[in-house]
Design a protein around this motif. Structure first.
Motif, mmCIF file in Angstrom:
data_model
loop_
_atom_site.group_PDB
_atom_site.id
_atom_site.type_symbol
_atom_site.label_atom_id
_atom_site.label_comp_id
_atom_site.label_asym_id
_atom_site.label_seq_id
_atom_site.Cartn_x
_atom_site.Cartn_y
_atom_site.Cartn_z
ATOM 1 N N LYS A 108 0.816 -1.236 0.000
ATOM 2 C CA LYS A 108 0.000 0.000 0.000
ATOM 3 C C LYS A 108 0.838 1.270 0.000
ATOM 4 C CE LYS A 108 -3.274 -2.956 1.892
ATOM 5 N NZ LYS A 108 -2.917 -4.018 2.822
ATOM 6 N N SER A 159 2.648 1.661 -3.565
ATOM 7 C CA SER A 159 1.790 1.889 -4.741
ATOM 8 C C SER A 159 0.838 3.062 -4.566
ATOM 9 C CB SER A 159 1.026 0.620 -5.114
ATOM 10 O OG SER A 159 0.163 0.263 -4.077
ATOM 11 N N GLU A 160 0.401 3.364 -3.358
ATOM 12 C CA GLU A 160 -0.631 4.401 -3.191
ATOM 13 C C GLU A 160 -0.159 5.644 -2.449
ATOM 14 O OE1 GLU A 160 -3.342 3.845 -4.859
ATOM 15 O OE2 GLU A 160 -2.796 1.760 -5.278
ATOM 16 N N ARG A 185 -1.102 8.547 -5.194
ATOM 17 C CA ARG A 185 -2.320 8.139 -5.920
ATOM 18 C C ARG A 185 -3.541 8.028 -5.001
ATOM 19 N NH1 ARG A 185 -3.429 3.919 -9.548
ATOM 20 N NH2 ARG A 185 -3.497 2.569 -7.711
ATOM 21 N N TYR A 186 -3.338 7.417 -3.877
ATOM 22 C CA TYR A 186 -4.431 7.187 -2.906
ATOM 23 C C TYR A 186 -5.683 6.653 -3.600
ATOM 24 C CZ TYR A 186 -1.457 9.834 0.260
ATOM 25 O OH TYR A 186 -0.394 10.256 1.029
ATOM 26 N N ALA A 187 -5.514 5.619 -4.404
ATOM 27 C CA ALA A 187 -6.649 5.060 -5.159
ATOM 28 C C ALA A 187 -6.611 3.532 -5.124
ATOM 29 C CB ALA A 187 -6.621 5.571 -6.593
ATOM 30 N N ALA A 188 -6.551 2.962 -3.908
ATOM 31 C CA ALA A 188 -6.529 1.499 -3.790
ATOM 32 C C ALA A 188 -7.890 0.902 -4.125
ATOM 33 C CB ALA A 188 -6.106 1.092 -2.381
ATOM 34 N N ASP A 191 -10.489 6.985 0.215
ATOM 35 C CA ASP A 191 -9.708 5.765 0.016
ATOM 36 C C ASP A 191 -8.975 5.440 1.325
ATOM 37 O OD1 ASP A 191 -8.729 3.994 -2.440
ATOM 38 O OD2 ASP A 191 -7.060 4.210 -1.023
ATOM 39 N N THR A 246 -6.175 4.243 2.023
ATOM 40 C CA THR A 246 -4.750 4.567 2.125
ATOM 41 C C THR A 246 -4.516 6.025 2.538
ATOM 42 O OG1 THR A 246 -4.685 4.994 -0.259
ATOM 43 C CG2 THR A 246 -4.035 2.783 0.482
ATOM 44 N N ARG A 247 -5.577 6.849 2.499
ATOM 45 C CA ARG A 247 -5.454 8.238 2.979
ATOM 46 C C ARG A 247 -5.309 8.306 4.499
ATOM 47 N NH1 ARG A 247 -5.502 12.374 -0.362
ATOM 48 N NH2 ARG A 247 -6.297 11.991 -2.448
#
Ligand code: NAD
Length: 284
Positions: free
Chosen positions: A215, A218-219, A224-227, A273, A275-276
């Motif tokens: 996480k 990638s995010e 991106r914060y779009a998991a 999301d 991951t935020r």
């Protein structure tokens, strides 16, 4: 599959369901699908149905990917009550908790409890873990559908609710690791460290987890914060975990802390999301 493609029903075409339904299409099933928000996320190759009762009339097995137990209850009631229904089996990939899974299996349709882990990326790559529980007969009957959903599957018990218990334990660990990694990276930044360097070292050290190996790179580091999984759903999962721990009289010292962090985050930014959690914890 030989001869006529088997028809499978699908209800709930959200972040996860739209991809799982697509996997079934690609596996050769004829998929008839419904979502309360309309046909927009019906995958290419699947057919839209105007309601759960229409899905129930066309398919013997219906897969669910819905937000929670209350919505699953509503949909299973509609499937079961449909006039001239073909449906006999429900495969529920939603995270609903143990009590809801037990209640859902006494609603007049055979019910296989089949929550999933691995996120939308896992669904896309067919690496999603489908953990499932149900009777020998029901599991054997829906096995081709489970195989259509993902290449990774593990039967974890005979009783619906057992797979939910494992999924809740998984998401407690995942929620804790993501919150803890967010705190650790915030601490490292304050100490003058570069988060990318921290992650590189952590991932070759004993502090690594799915949060640090997957996480964060990638995010979070990419911004991106779009998991594709909301904080609202993660807070629900930790709540269901804590309910079940309480019911069984277990210890929840860490669980209570993890739960309070996710409740605060989902109240502050509903639907964000998950991951935020990093900027939330960091106060960015
Ligand atoms: P989502 O909110 O993106 O999708 C849920 C879908 O259900 C929406 O499209 C919504 O319109 C639909 N829906 C709601 N009520 C309905 C009704 N009465 N009839 C028909 N459709 C209805 O959620 P998601 O992220 O796709 O998650 C679905 C389930 O899978 C949840 O239980 C979640 O906890 C679980 N899950 C999600 C992920 C993930 O990474 N997104 C991973 C593992 C498990």
């Amino acid at each position: 599959m030989s001869g006529q493609p088997a028809t499978v029903g699908f209800v709930g075409l959200g972040n996860m369901g739209s991809l799982l339904a697509l996997n079934l299409v690609r596996a050769g099933f004829e998929v008839v699908a419904y979502d309360a928000l309309g046909p927009a996320r019906t995958p290419l190759g699947a057919r839209w149905a105007p309601g759960p009762a229409d899905v129930a009339r066309e398919a013997a097995t219906v897969v669910l990917s819905l937000p929670d137990g209350a919505v699953c209850h509503e949909v299973v009631r509609d499937l079961q009550g449909a006039r001239d229904r073909r449906v006999t089996h429900v495969v529920d990939t939603s995270t609903v908790g143990v009590a809801a899974a037990r209640a859902l299996c006494s609603m007049g349709l055979a019910y296989v409890d089949a929550p999933v882990s691995g996120g939308v990326a896992g669904a896309r790559q067919r690496t999603l873990m489908v953990m499932y529980a149900g009777s020998d007969e029901d599991c054997a009957r829906v096995e081709p559908v489970l195989a259509g959903l993902s290449d990774r599957r593990r039967r974890v018990g005979d009783l619906p609710g057992q797979a939910q218990a494992l999924k809740l334990a998984n998401n407690f660990l995942s929620a804790t690791a993501l919150a803890a990694t967010s705190e650790a990276v915030t601490f490292g930044r304050a100490a003058g460290l570069d988060p990318a360097v921290m992650l590189e070292v952590l991932n070759s050290s004993s502090g690594r987890s799915g949060a640090s190996t997957d996480k964060f790179p990638s995010e979070v580091l990419t911004g991106r914060y779009a998991a594709g999984f909301s904080n609202t759903l993660m807070a629900k999962d930790v709540r269901l975990y804590l309910d079940e721990v309480r019911r069984l009289g277990g210890t929840q010292a860490l669980g209570a802390v993890t739960g309070s962090v996710w409740e605060a985050f989902s109240e502050a930014e509903p639907g964000a999301d998950f991951t935020r959690i990093y900027p939330f914890v960091a106060g960015d």
